[in-house]
Design an enzyme around this catalytic site. Sequence first.
Site, PDB file in Angstrom:
ATOM      1  CB  THR A  86      13.966 -39.576  -4.764  1.00  0.00           C
ATOM      2  OG1 THR A  86      12.722 -40.212  -5.053  1.00  0.00           O
ATOM      3  CG2 THR A  86      14.201 -38.466  -5.765  1.00  0.00           C
ATOM      4  N   GLY A 104      10.200 -39.264  -4.066  1.00  0.00           N
ATOM      5  CA  GLY A 104       9.705 -40.024  -5.191  1.00  0.00           C
ATOM      6  C   GLY A 104       8.291 -40.525  -5.018  1.00  0.00           C
ATOM      7  NE  ARG A 128      14.258 -27.750  -6.371  1.00  0.00           N
ATOM      8  CZ  ARG A 128      15.320 -28.417  -6.807  1.00  0.00           C
ATOM      9  NH1 ARG A 128      16.495 -27.786  -6.896  1.00  0.00           N
ATOM     10  NH2 ARG A 128      15.208 -29.682  -7.156  1.00  0.00           N
ATOM     11  CD1 TRP A 174      17.679 -33.051 -18.275  1.00  0.00           C
ATOM     12  CD2 TRP A 174      16.584 -32.927 -16.333  1.00  0.00           C
ATOM     13  NE1 TRP A 174      18.570 -32.609 -17.324  1.00  0.00           N
ATOM     14  CE2 TRP A 174      17.913 -32.526 -16.112  1.00  0.00           C
ATOM     15  CE3 TRP A 174      15.696 -32.940 -15.269  1.00  0.00           C
ATOM     16  CZ2 TRP A 174      18.372 -32.140 -14.849  1.00  0.00           C
ATOM     17  CZ3 TRP A 174      16.156 -32.551 -14.024  1.00  0.00           C
ATOM     18  CH2 TRP A 174      17.475 -32.152 -13.824  1.00  0.00           C
ATOM     19  CD  GLU A 222      -1.396  -2.316   2.098  1.00  0.00           C
ATOM     20  OE1 GLU A 222      -2.198  -2.949   2.799  1.00  0.00           O
ATOM     21  OE2 GLU A 222      -0.170  -2.599   2.026  1.00  0.00           O
ATOM     22  CB  CYS A 264      -1.238  -4.255   8.535  1.00  0.00           C
ATOM     23  SG  CYS A 264       0.031  -3.010   8.208  1.00  0.00           S
ATOM     24  CB  SER A 305      13.626 -39.192 -13.653  1.00  0.00           C
ATOM     25  OG  SER A 305      14.657 -38.765 -12.794  1.00  0.00           O
TER      26      SER A 305
END
Length: 362
Positions: free
Chosen positions: A201, A296, A189, A175, A57, A80, A173
Amino acid sequence: MDLAVTEAVAMQRALDLAWRGWGRVQPNPLVGAVVLDAGGAAIGEGWHAEFGGPHAERVALAAAEGRARGATLVVSLEPCAHQGKQPPCTEAVLAAGIRRVIYAHEDPHPDASGGADRLREAGLEVTAGLLREAVAAQNAPFFHALGRQDRPWVALKLATSLDGRLADWQGRSRWISGPEAREFVHWLRAGVDAIGIGGATARADDASLTVRGSVEPRIAPRRVVFDRIGNLPATLTLLRTAREIPTTVVAGPLLNSDRAAALEAAGVQLVRSSGLADGLGILRRQGIQSLLIEGGGQLAGALLADGLVDRFYWVQSPLWLGESGVPAMPGLPGVDLAQAERWKVVDRRPLGEDTLLVVDRR
């Protein structure tokens, strides 16, 4: 353009601006704001960009300068009304001469709430609820942290083939997904407190679980490995770098003393739990409010079966791996269609040649 439509467009803009604080403002919420003049034109905008920094704001009002008098403030979260690291936003709104405030979602924080009442008492017109569900989804980790203390907000991310396989028959896996999807995962992340994977994994992929995308997180996420017996070779990147990047192993009661000693010698924080729910509870008590699980399949299936997932990010790639491929969620018990839990779609969009689907538990 109709004024109501203009306000809806401004609120969507506020949500888009709010995302720019991802990875930089937590544990605070993501907030964006737009100032509209009497004719509906945007004359200022802003977002909460950094923990401890100015709120959305104040940034938007500063951008509008003296033109804010008599204008409308459109903001994604209720302004707030308390003194924290920044002064109350309600006082900035009043000082700027704003006539009307439109906000999407009330602030659930017990200290910060009450801003709408303060503004109404001062004579401003205040309207709530525009795009409320979208703001609730955007700030799901924040709302979860305030609403319950038993475990973190848990998001599950899986990248699969069209037939729901995590890897080919040899366990490869890299890619399945393309570069755009991998960039998205690094962005994802950056905005969580911890990144988790299962022990299998960790051993198969030797992932570093660090953030290497366009957003540098204010605090690097902790890395968490769920492995009941703690059978992790010392050569794994996660263990070799545990003294530089905080790393936790959540193990079960069958962890033997030799493995425990080896993990602690590598600099790993060891958590002993009786099961997934107990382990998540311990992580929450240690300050982890949001956790992104990246695999996994066994861990994903177990978390879903126990009702411990709040959001599912599914990256679906346009290839087939067949029945010999590694299934995404083995062991997930079957249910009748009539009893199946139907989740709420939050987002769906392309990521290069891949497709992202985001669903929340209702």
